[in-house]
Design an enzyme around this catalytic site. Structure first.
Site, PDB file in Angstrom:
ATOM      1  N   LYS C  71     -26.725 -17.220 -45.418  1.00 56.76           N
ATOM      2  CA  LYS C  71     -26.433 -18.606 -45.060  1.00 56.76           C
ATOM      3  C   LYS C  71     -25.563 -18.728 -43.817  1.00 56.76           C
ATOM      4  CE  LYS C  71     -24.481 -18.869 -49.001  1.00 56.76           C
ATOM      5  NZ  LYS C  71     -24.830 -17.505 -49.480  1.00 56.76           N
ATOM      6  N   THR C  72     -24.477 -17.957 -43.825  1.00 56.85           N
ATOM      7  CA  THR C  72     -23.534 -18.090 -42.712  1.00 56.85           C
ATOM      8  C   THR C  72     -24.178 -17.647 -41.397  1.00 56.85           C
ATOM      9  OG1 THR C  72     -21.707 -17.710 -44.231  1.00 56.85           O
ATOM     10  CG2 THR C  72     -21.246 -17.410 -41.886  1.00 56.85           C
ATOM     11  N   ASP C 125     -18.182 -23.533 -43.271  1.00 54.80           N
ATOM     12  CA  ASP C 125     -18.669 -22.344 -43.957  1.00 54.80           C
ATOM     13  C   ASP C 125     -18.054 -22.193 -45.343  1.00 54.80           C
ATOM     14  OD1 ASP C 125     -20.297 -20.108 -44.070  1.00 54.80           O
ATOM     15  OD2 ASP C 125     -18.697 -18.768 -43.408  1.00 54.80           O
ATOM     16  N   ASP C 126     -18.904 -21.844 -46.304  1.00 57.90           N
ATOM     17  CA  ASP C 126     -18.429 -21.526 -47.664  1.00 57.90           C
ATOM     18  C   ASP C 126     -17.656 -22.687 -48.264  1.00 57.90           C
ATOM     19  OD1 ASP C 126     -18.868 -19.341 -49.248  1.00 57.90           O
ATOM     20  OD2 ASP C 126     -17.545 -18.006 -48.154  1.00 57.90           O
ATOM     21  N   LYS C 153     -19.295 -38.621 -44.095  1.00 62.57           N
ATOM     22  CA  LYS C 153     -19.896 -39.953 -44.025  1.00 62.57           C
ATOM     23  C   LYS C 153     -19.425 -40.732 -42.800  1.00 62.57           C
ATOM     24  CE  LYS C 153     -19.834 -43.155 -47.316  1.00 62.57           C
ATOM     25  NZ  LYS C 153     -19.384 -43.883 -48.533  1.00 62.57           N
ATOM     26  N   LYS C 230     -27.734  -9.562 -47.019  1.00 62.97           N
ATOM     27  CA  LYS C 230     -26.420  -8.962 -46.759  1.00 62.97           C
ATOM     28  C   LYS C 230     -26.253  -7.653 -47.539  1.00 62.97           C
ATOM     29  CE  LYS C 230     -21.605 -10.670 -46.824  1.00 62.97           C
ATOM     30  NZ  LYS C 230     -20.859 -11.909 -47.217  1.00 62.97           N
TER      31      LYS C 230
END
Ligand SMILES: Nc1ncnc2c1ncn2[C@@H]1O[C@H](COP(=O)(O)OP(=O)(O)OP(=O)(O)O)[C@@H](O)[C@H]1O
Ligand SMILES: Nc1ncnc2c1ncn2[C@@H]1O[C@H](COP(=O)(O)OP(=O)(O)OP(=O)(O)O)[C@@H](O)[C@H]1O
Ligand SMILES: Nc1ncnc2c1ncn2[C@@H]1O[C@H](COP(=O)(O)OP(=O)(O)OP(=O)(O)O)[C@@H](O)[C@H]1O
Ligand SMILES: Nc1ncnc2c1ncn2[C@@H]1O[C@H](COP(=O)(O)OP(=O)(O)OP(=O)(O)O)[C@@H](O)[C@H]1O
Ligand SMILES: Nc1ncnc2c1ncn2[C@@H]1O[C@H](COP(=O)(O)OP(=O)(O)OP(=O)(O)O)[C@@H](O)[C@H]1O
Ligand SMILES: Nc1ncnc2c1ncn2[C@@H]1O[C@H](COP(=O)(O)OP(=O)(O)OP(=O)(O)O)[C@@H](O)[C@H]1O
Ligand SMILES: [Mg+2]
Ligand SMILES: [Mg+2]
Ligand SMILES: [Mg+2]
Ligand SMILES: [Mg+2]
Ligand SMILES: [Mg+2]
Ligand SMILES: [Mg+2]
Lengths: 263, 263, 263, 263, 263, 263
Positions: C71-72, C125-126, C153, C230
């Protein structure tokens, strides 16, 4: 200096206690029935006992009833009639955003001032709000609760007399907190619950014509009625702005929509 | 000085309240149906009552509806139309990372300023966010909650009038917190729920050709539709960037994928 | 001065955001299959929409997938390709030991800086780590949560455009916190789940000989495979240090021991 | 200096400990029956043991009973009769709004002072209030609890003797907190529970005529009676202000209304 | 300056990290069987991988086993053998009474120092104690937990390599906290569980004569054995002080009493 | 300076540790039976092991038993007999009203001082009180708990030896907190549980005549007996003040009333 600033803040917020009493009574007290009379009588008795008895220099009274039943205005009325040399409103509106510590200090200050006067009256308005009570949890300020529990029992210094009038719409919560039993008297403030009481208020506010009142009376007669005086006055105020044509009818519909009278 | 810095921070964040109102209305208000009209009318009534009645100097209105239903934009529209001398947006976006104490101070400041103007309007936007509400727990700031409960009931000083418009997508939570009953009026902001309303928005945005709109109308006709105006506008914006060939069809597929119209 | 020190601390921690992006991409992005391509495409779309539409100046995207799915790195890749004038990594690694207040300030600073640039991209991140989330309780920082809910938002100031790419391996938790629905798009980052995808990675890393890869392919063919990129890269790195004799076989055993392919 | 201010605050609150003892006894101790006698005897024994034994230089006694049973007044009476060189009232009324830290300091100060005198008596009044106890939760100050648990066991320095008399209406709570077993003696303070005891109080207060008392005796005879002396004295005080005509009858009705005697 | 003082405190507590390593190894590592060998081999592998691979500059290993199994000593042994330029013991014993904030700072400092060296090793000893974990609640420091979760994943700056060896006797708790999956390797440290392993330790400590050892071997043969090396060494030390006559027998009885071998 | 003041406070509270030991032993240790002898022997063993073994420089012992069983006095006795160069009482009575932070500092100070002496003994008296434990919740100081858990395992610096004797009446709680297993030895301190043991104490205190003792022996013979030595000594002290006539009989009644011997 923080405490100092705090106290000034409290004092200057909305003017003096006298002025605040007047504002609470800005819309007057309408004698819509027996229940109103009885609360005022109970108040008179408490005032008398505070003044005369040496053995009970502390008298405490709780006015409890549904939201908008008129508790605060009646407490103000009793206090005004008592006309004691020292009168103080202890109200959440003067302590917005205060942490419990500051709240305690503000409350304690009010009592310390009262203890200096030979004859004093303190209104503890909206006790559940003073306690920052919320049913989720439930959560509340234990610091303020403990302070109130002690202050409601604490004998004033020799030669001083003090009447405390508290208001709440959460009698059940005060019971659970073991605060209810600390009061000398607990007085119920009723909502309007009959057509006659409703009409009595209408007569008094002079918004509707005689004819209109009769129409409303006919429509509400024999139906279940339930509304606090505070909300009823708002609804009447809305009617005041309506077109006069068909106003009585629209008002009855409004009362039905809002659940004031059964449909 | 901390409070001072804080206030400057609030003020300078994103420009003045007026500018902020304009930004909230940057995408306009589309008249896609009766529900929109009715909310604006209810707003007008509240505005009128605030202006005219002396007995109800405080009028409070809650706009509630699903996320993205258009609550904030409608509150801004009503406020803009009212054109009161003092208008203030009390929004979580101006209080990011504030601890509850700072939040309370910022809110109180807004009300204190409003109390100085003869006729004021305050938008309390996204009440559940002002309260730092999260369903896990649940957790929320009781300090802010208590402040709002008191401010929503507190009569402005003599001669001042105040309209409060709040918005929320968690009516259920406000009920549990006993905040719902404090409002004079609770108004529902509807999502778009019919094919006709959907088409009305499409007509208005002028992204699709007449033919495309007819195609979408045929495809969505008779199907269940449910989407907030906010999300619908994002989807239309995505369509705007699509290749014109087959765009109408792709848009219908997108609406189906996103659950806007039933497949 | 504390805030000042804090910001310097953040900046100087591990070099600039650009450098940090490069480090996240130190091991490259291997095109092991369709899922990788699709995530990059979704990223491109979001980048394009941020650039072109005036009506949606805020675009938010969440990359979610199991731990180690990549993801990162993918968020970094998308951001790098976008090549916006302002790019910032908002990462727990830069906020170790920060109390929630300091965390909020650091996050707010990143957004405030972004709001000053016409076109910006922020990687959150995370998210569960930014929130200090732990399943025991559960516990998390509500202050940070509320800040993120509002920032996700909040419309950037007029003329500014912002793309937010967040990553998480706890989509379920974000749902419970009502954060999921705030994102415009939620994109799934897949783990490697077929023998072909596994082989594709092996081909790419050039640790094994052609023969070895064929051997591994035969051994894994038709078996269930599940591993994040990973972890797979770590295992390949371990193989690199093995004796070449019997390495392919030992590697297959390792994959089986670690539950990467079914035994 | 905070502690200093605090101590002055405590001292000057309502005068010295001696004066406070007198105030607690302002309404006297009425000998309405055996139970009263027995408590005073138990008190005498504890006083004697404190004075004479070298092996038990610390004697601790708990007076427990329903709210208003007369616990505080009896503790004050015993203490006054003991006439020790050092006497101190440790009462919640002197610590209103104190945080637990300040409370602990104030309590510790009292004990430290007592340890300096060869023969001391400390009244720990309303232990549940000292502990800020509330049944919702329940919540209480563990800091104060731990301090009391230690102080109730801590041997005074060589050559010093100390008698501690505590009062509580929540014996059950003290048991749960493992505080009950720390006391050397636990003495029950009874409420008035027979018609004879009730009449004995009436005789003593001299509000009613002989005839009236006889009337009340006849009315209450054989019925269940239950009331604390504190409340009974308030009710008698209310009677004192009634019109003499029909007073005895009204008083009986009042007793019935308040649940003092069964109807 | 507080942080400064803190760091000095940490440094000067019990001498340098090297000295601390030596102290942990004061009683040596006895090769009582295969399990010991295997842990040391796993350690060697991790050390080798840290040194050689550029793609995995961060290697993390967890040693887990029952209390007293020898985890800390083995971690120290592996670290000593590795002989990296930077070695640091991150141990609860150096952080007694630290609040979570100070703990986090101390931990962060250790990592920041390690990041400056090209090749470093950090021992995170007794992770559950670093986390202030207690099963009642359970309670633990989330601040420290989050810091560790991030530090165990954070890639060192370019060109730096870091080996982290952690120890715990609460593998289950680390699993629940989602920390277990963050480690590259999890290695089990066994307790002594056969008569042969027990005898191997006895041989090694040279407290008993050959005859005595044979006697103990006969007595324990075929019975279930379970004891950590740490406790076994204490028991042997107690035997050393016994009268030589009947010592072997008394030692067997002691082992039985303590539940080391089944009776 | 706060810490400085704190330390002085601790030191000067009730004199030096030696003096405090003496005070704990003011009423002496009566040899009322085997159990007393055994505890003292176990203490001697621990003292010897601390002195002689180099491999176990830290010896930890827990004395556990019901309230008033004599734990503290026995710990003091063992410590006094050991006559180590450094002896320190770590007792809740010296830390009244301390917050957990201050408590931790005070405890740490005692250990730091001990680490400077070649041979030290620390009494950790009433561990549950050091931990501010209360069963409601339960609540306790985790900061102190963690400090104790670490200190009870922490090897003193090279060349230093330390004996820790702890006392508790809540062995069950220490087990739950995983503290029990950290001690090298756990020793039970018995209450008096036979008529013979009871008589042995009476003989020793010399309050009763031979005849009286015989009478009490006859009366208690064969009955269940259960009382801690601490309470028994208080009851005997009460008897000392009784009229000699019928004293033996009254004492037996007292023992029965208090549940010491079965009725
Ligand atoms: N008979 C009456 N009793 C009480 N209030 C009356 C009466 N007649 C008119 N009023 C008016 O009705 C209003 C009652 O409002 P008030 O704030 O006292 O109610 P409340 O019960 O305290 O409400 P809340 O539960 O919100 O605190 C006041 O404006 C008061 O002037
Ligand atoms: N008829 C309409 N009513 C409301 N908003 C409209 C309407 N027509 C167009 N809009 C636009 O739709 C958007 C509605 O977004 P808005 O933020 O007001 O929704 P919301 O219900 O407050 O969302 P949220 O629940 O996220 O707070 C605004 O951009 C507004 O300009
Ligand atoms: N196709 C790919 N997608 C993502 N990462 C890839 C790919 N090919 C190689 N990589 C490498 O794999 C690693 C993925 O690690 P990354 O930290 O991005 O995973 P993650 O899902 O964020 O992990 P975590 O859940 O621990 O945060 C990186 O080193 C990256 O360079
Ligand atoms: N025999 C008596 N025993 C106790 N109090 C008596 C007696 N006779 C008269 N009194 C008076 O009765 C009152 C008892 O009130 P007191 O505050 O002592 O009761 P309490 O049990 O402490 O109440 P609370 O539970 O509210 O603390 C005092 O005013 C006291 O002077
Ligand atoms: N083979 C061995 N493995 C580990 N320790 C050994 C070995 N042989 C001897 N020892 C000694 O045994 C002791 C093991 O204690 P250590 O503190 O390492 O155990 P631990 O598992 O970390 O205990 P805890 O669970 O209390 O932290 C040390 O004194 C060490 O020198
Ligand atoms: N054999 C004995 N063992 C212990 N104490 C004895 C003995 N003989 C006499 N004593 C006296 O009995 C008392 C025991 O009290 P001590 O405070 O030691 O009990 P404890 O178990 O620590 O109580 P607590 O549970 O309240 O802490 C002391 O005064 C001591 O001098
Ligand atoms: Mg009110
Ligand atoms: Mg909104
Ligand atoms: Mg990641
Ligand atoms: Mg009392
Ligand atoms: Mg260890
Ligand atoms: Mg003890």
């Amino acid at each position: 200096d923080f405490m100092h600033a705090l106290q000034n803040d409290v004092k200057s917020a909305f003017g003096s206690s006298k002025e605040q009493l007047e504002e609470l009574l800005a819309n007057g007290i309408i004698s819509w029935g027996e229940p109103v009379k009885r609360v005022l009588e109970d108040g008179d008795l408490a005032v008398a006992q505070t003044k005369s008895s040496d053995k009970t220099p502390l008298v405490t009274m709780l006015l409890e009833g549904t939201p908008g039943a008129g508790k605060t205005a009646l407490a103000a009325k009793i206090t005004k009639l008592a006309d004691f040399p020292f009168t103080k409103l202890c109200s959440p509106g003067n302590m917005i955003g205060f942490h419990e510590s500051a709240k305690c200090q503000a409350i304690k200050k009010i009592f310390d001032d009262a203890y200096k006067s030979p004859l004093s009256c303190i209104i503890l308005d909206d006790v559940e709000r003073l306690l920052d009570y919320v049913p989720i949890g439930p959560r509340f300020s234990n610091l303020v609760l403990q302070a109130l529990l002690v202050l409601l029992k604490k004998r004033p210094p020799a030669g001083r007399k003090l009447l405390i009038i508290a208001t709440t719409s959460r009698k059940d919560v005060l019971l659970e907190m073991e605060m209810l039993s600390v009061f000398n008297t607990v007085v119920h403030v009723s909502s309007i619950s009959t057509s006659d009481q409703l009409i009595s208020v209408l007569d008094n506010t002079e918004v509707f014509t005689k004819h209109e009142v009769e129409y409303i009376q006919k429509k509400s007669h024999g139906k279940r009625v339930f509304v606090g005086i505070k909300k009823l006055l708002v609804l009447i105020e809305m009617a005041r702005q309506m077109d006069e044509k068909g106003r009585a009818n629209k008002f009855v519909e409004l009362l039905e929509d809002e659940g004031v009278i059964e449909m």
